[in-house]
Design an enzyme around this catalytic site. Structure first.
Site, PDB file in Angstrom:
ATOM      1  N   GLY A 145       0.818  -1.204   0.000  1.00  9.84           N
ATOM      2  CA  GLY A 145       0.000   0.000   0.000  1.00  9.84           C
ATOM      3  C   GLY A 145       0.846   1.245   0.000  1.00  9.84           C
ATOM      4  N   GLY A 147       0.495   5.094   1.826  1.00 12.90           N
ATOM      5  CA  GLY A 147      -0.312   5.975   2.653  1.00 12.90           C
ATOM      6  C   GLY A 147       0.558   6.859   3.505  1.00 12.90           C
ATOM      7  N   GLY A 148       0.031   8.035   3.818  1.00 10.76           N
ATOM      8  CA  GLY A 148       0.784   8.954   4.640  1.00 10.76           C
ATOM      9  C   GLY A 148       2.087   9.324   3.961  1.00 10.76           C
ATOM     10  CE  LYS A 167       3.987   3.365   7.144  1.00 11.49           C
ATOM     11  NZ  LYS A 167       3.152   4.114   8.124  1.00 11.49           N
ATOM     12  CG  ASP A 263      -4.470   9.177  13.167  1.00  8.27           C
ATOM     13  OD1 ASP A 263      -5.620   9.648  13.284  1.00  8.27           O
ATOM     14  OD2 ASP A 263      -4.000   8.820  12.072  1.00  8.27           O
TER      15      ASP A 263
END
Length: 771
Positions: A145, A147-148, A167, A263
């Site tokens: 994925g 994201g961010g 990541k 979060d």
């Protein structure tokens, strides 16, 4: 009304968030977004703070924060911050739609996949065409994925031989100091937390050229809570309490390290596929409590639907803010809807600050009042009115969980019994109406699957390398082996060496050198946790069993796989026959599997009621004992698997069982703090040993059969004299539950392993000298 066929532009998304679209357009776009993953992605990105927040909240005139509020510098500076360290990039102009070709999938970091072709130019070519490329010593298998601030990849660690998630900081942010510091802070924050309900962070690194920062973390096979609630909403009350308990336990571990998540939302809560356990992830917004440099920016962070009132006002988010966000998640799980639904971000923020939602038990009548009260306590507007700590919430939720009946041992988190805090303020009454964690864990029934080696030989050889004693009995020094990546479910001594092997939560096995206190070997053994590890009685072979249903044999010299068997479900207990020709395994559905070591054939199977937690062979190889959830101790003929004896008397689940070396007695332990001793021939109970302060998880006899060793939920390993039932020694040092004890067959010492991720080696030579 026709449905829009094109994707939203930048202006349309801003108008949708503000609630300024005409009713006709609003209906069209709402229907379109319901079936368009790309627009769902874009809307979520915009809603999490990417757009110009100052223009969105300017309409909220009634919030009227004070002049010294952090809200005002937040509004003034957010545009500059977004320009420097934005997580996502919006379309360049009003006419360009968002990419409609994006697909979605869940990853171990809890993010959703962005466009199919992310920038991977930072990868080096791989010598294996099956991989997309190489990053340092990691072979990249696929893009999970984007994201961010990071692209998330599935990779294979060629050094440790295990799959991982990586990541990688988006290359566009590589030269942005603020973005890079924030990204690395995520890694440091997560790496500081070692807990079974937090995704493990293995490494914070940069590629060899120094330009690319990346985080290496545990790869989770599962889905997000957000995805689960998309299919099933609301969740059953028992699931709300169980999952909530686990989220709270993981968050408690973070708060205990001085970390604030900031979060908490369903997308950052992962659910393991096999065990259904919770893993809290994505500490991208987390910060250390004393981290001033990167947090005094005034930036409004968090997702609006899950923001606390103080976050919505631009104030600093602390532990109490996490409690509020957690309450919003629980509310949504319990009712199927958000407590602060509104057509725009401004409307959401207004409700967060000004309106109290309807209590969950009134929205969903299946939610118990006690659970509803906990959720409403978390949603108090004033931080001081919320529970004192997330630890207290985990404790209370654990008490509620017990009212729904027994659950899998994997579902109960580790919570330090001596560190509990009650709910505070006007909600203290909630804590008084539910059971605390000691009662909860006792009623649920945690398990250990201790490796039973048949005892030790008393010698006078002490452990050569010792750390400062950490025990209630100062006669026995111990070596501490710490830093394992999660719970150590089982431990065993390596025959003939100054080494122990550990079965770890993350699916790996670690071989520790006792003298140097260093890991000398680590390899990936199972997908999911490793329940048991046990060495062969005569040959250089070690067996493991895991939650993936496999029983595996490994060469103890090089730890290469020799043979494996697959059971239909998780295998929690294994034991070698005394002659080493067979291995018995008990699984979660109550089936006994008997395997021949050399031929690889399954030579027998038998199914009993309930899950099997522990198994053992008698020293003559004639009998096999099993225990589990049905509260019965059973003795089977080792050849025919015909039941010979059954012993009743336990009042709850039985977690482990062990034969005395001469085979005349059988010890069983579990729920209820009592050790039961049975006469194998007559089936009668010989005696009960009492005095333990908690449920007992592990048990084994010494080589002579004169002493018994147990371990339990209170973190204590105890040695008992079975002649009179008195406690000879009490060995502490673990921060939480001790799952397993193992015995050295040469030296007079034991190893204990526990939920705190530590192993302790205890030198008991003083007992040998006193005999």
């Amino acid at each position: 009304m026709p449905v829009a066929t094109t994707c939203l532009t930048r202006d349309q998304i801003q108008s949708l968030i503000r609630g300024s679209l005409p009713p006709t357009e609003l209906q069209q776009w709402t229907e379109h977004i319901g079936s368009c993953s790309a627009c769902q992605e874009a809307l979520q990105m915009a809603a999490t703070g990417t757009l110009e927040i100052e223009s969105l909240v300017a309409e909220r005139m009634t919030m009227n924060p004070s002049n010294d509020s952090a809200y005002w510098p937040a509004i003034r500076s957010v545009a500059d911050i977004n320009a420097a360290a934005n997580d996502v990039t919006l379309p360049p102009d009003n006419s360009t739609p968002f990419n409609a070709e994006a697909s979605t999938s869940v990853d171990s970091g809890g993010v959703t996949q962005k466009p199919n072709k992310p920038e991977l130019s930072f990868l080096e070519p791989s010598d294996d065409p099956a991989y997309l490329g190489r990053l340092d010593h990691f072979q990249i298998a696929r893009v999970i994925g984007r994201g961010g601030m990071g692209i998330v990849l599935e990779a294979f660690d060629t050094h440790l031989q295990r799959p991982v998630a990586i990541k990688v900081l988006n290359p566009e942010f590589a030269k942005n100091d603020t973005a890079r510091q924030r990204f690395c802070r995520e890694g440091r924050a997560a790496a500081a937390i070692s807990h079974e309900h937090v995704v493990s962070m293995y490494q914070v690194a940069r590629e060899s050229d120094g330009k690319i920062a990346y985080l290496v973390m545990q790869l989770i096979d599962g889905e997000t809570l957000e995805s689960r609630m998309t299919r099933q909403s609301p969740l059953a009350a028992a699931e709300v309490a169980r999952m909530g308990m686990q989220i709270a336990a993981g968050l408690s571990a973070a708060h205990g390290r001085g970390m604030v998540h900031r979060d908490i939302k369903p997308a950052n809560v992962l659910i393991e596929k096999e065990s259904d356990r919770i893993k809290l992830t994505d500490f991208g917004l987390a910060r250390a409590a004393d981290d001033v440099k990167l947090t005094k920016t005034g930036m409004v962070t968090g997702t609006p639907l899950y923001m606390s009132p103080e976050q919505a006002m631009g104030s600093d988010a602390d532990e109490k803010s996490d409690l509020f966000s957690f309450g919003v998640v629980l509310y949504e799980m319990a009712t199927g809807k958000s407590p602060f639904q509104a057509p725009s971000i401004v409307g959401v923020m207004k409700k967060v600050m000004d309106e109290d939602p309807e209590p969950p038990h009134r929205v969903n009548s299946s939610i118990p009042r006690k659970l509803s009260d906990v959720i409403m306590a978390l949603l108090e507007k004033k931080p001081d009115d919320r529970p004192e700590s997330i630890h207290s919430v985990a404790t209370v939720l654990a008490g509620i969980v017990t009212e729904f009946g027994p659950i899998s041992p994997l579902q109960v988190p580790a919570i330090k019994a001596n560190d509990a805090k009650r709910l505070s303020g006007k909600h203290r009454a909630i804590a008084r109406r539910v059971s605390y964690i000691a009662v909860a864990i006792a009623a649920i029934g945690l398990i250990t699957l201790g490796a039973v080696l048949g005892g030790w030989i008393f010698t006078k050889a002490p452990v050569t390398a010792t750390s400062a004693p950490s025990t209630d009995d100062a006669r026995f020094p111990s070596v501490l082996l710490s830093g394992n990546p999660g719970t150590v479910w089982s431990v065993d001594f390596v025959p003939g060496k100054e080494q122990v092997a550990a079965a770890i939560e993350d699916g790996s096995v670690r071989i520790w050198d006792i003298e140097t206190q260093q890991v000398i070997k680590s390899f990936n053994a199972h997908r999911g946790l490793v329940w048991m590890i046990q060495y062969h009685p005569t040959r250089p072979i070690v067996a493991t069993s895991g939650d993936d249903g496999f029983v595996k044999l490994w060469d103890a010299n090089n730890y290469q796989l020799i043979r494996e068997w697959k059971a239909p479900n998780a295998v929690r207990g294994i034991a070698f026959s005394p002659d080493g020709s067979r291995i018995v395994a008990g699984d979660r559905e109550g089936t006994i599997h008997l395997y021949d070591i050399d031929s690889g054939e399954q030579v027998g199977s038998k199914t009993q009621s309930g899950a099997i937690f522990g198994v053992d062979y008698s020293s003559d190889g004639k009998w096999i004992a099993t225990v589990g959830t049905d509260k019965i101790v059973r003795v089977w003929d080792a050849e025919s698997l015909e039941e010979r004896q059954s012993f009743t008397g336990h009042k709850g689940p039985i977690y482990n069982v062990a034969f005395i070396p001469d085979g005349s007695l059988l010890a069983s332990v579990g729920w209820g703090k009592v050790i039961h001793l049975w006469n194998v021939d007559t089936g009668q109970e010989v005696s009960k040993l009492t005095g333990s302060e908690s449920d007992i998880w592990g048990v084994t006899f010494c080589n002579y059969g004169s002493h018994l060793i147990t371990s339990g939920q209170d973190g204590i390993t105890r040695i008992w004299d079975i002649s009179d039932g008195h406690e000879v020694a009490k060995l502490g040092g673990h921060e939480s539950s001790v799952h397993n004890v193992s015995l050295d067959s040469v030296n007079h010492r034991i190893a204990s392993s526990g939920r705190d991720g530590n192993i302790r080696i205890w030198d008991l030579s003083v007992l040998g000298e006193s005999k």
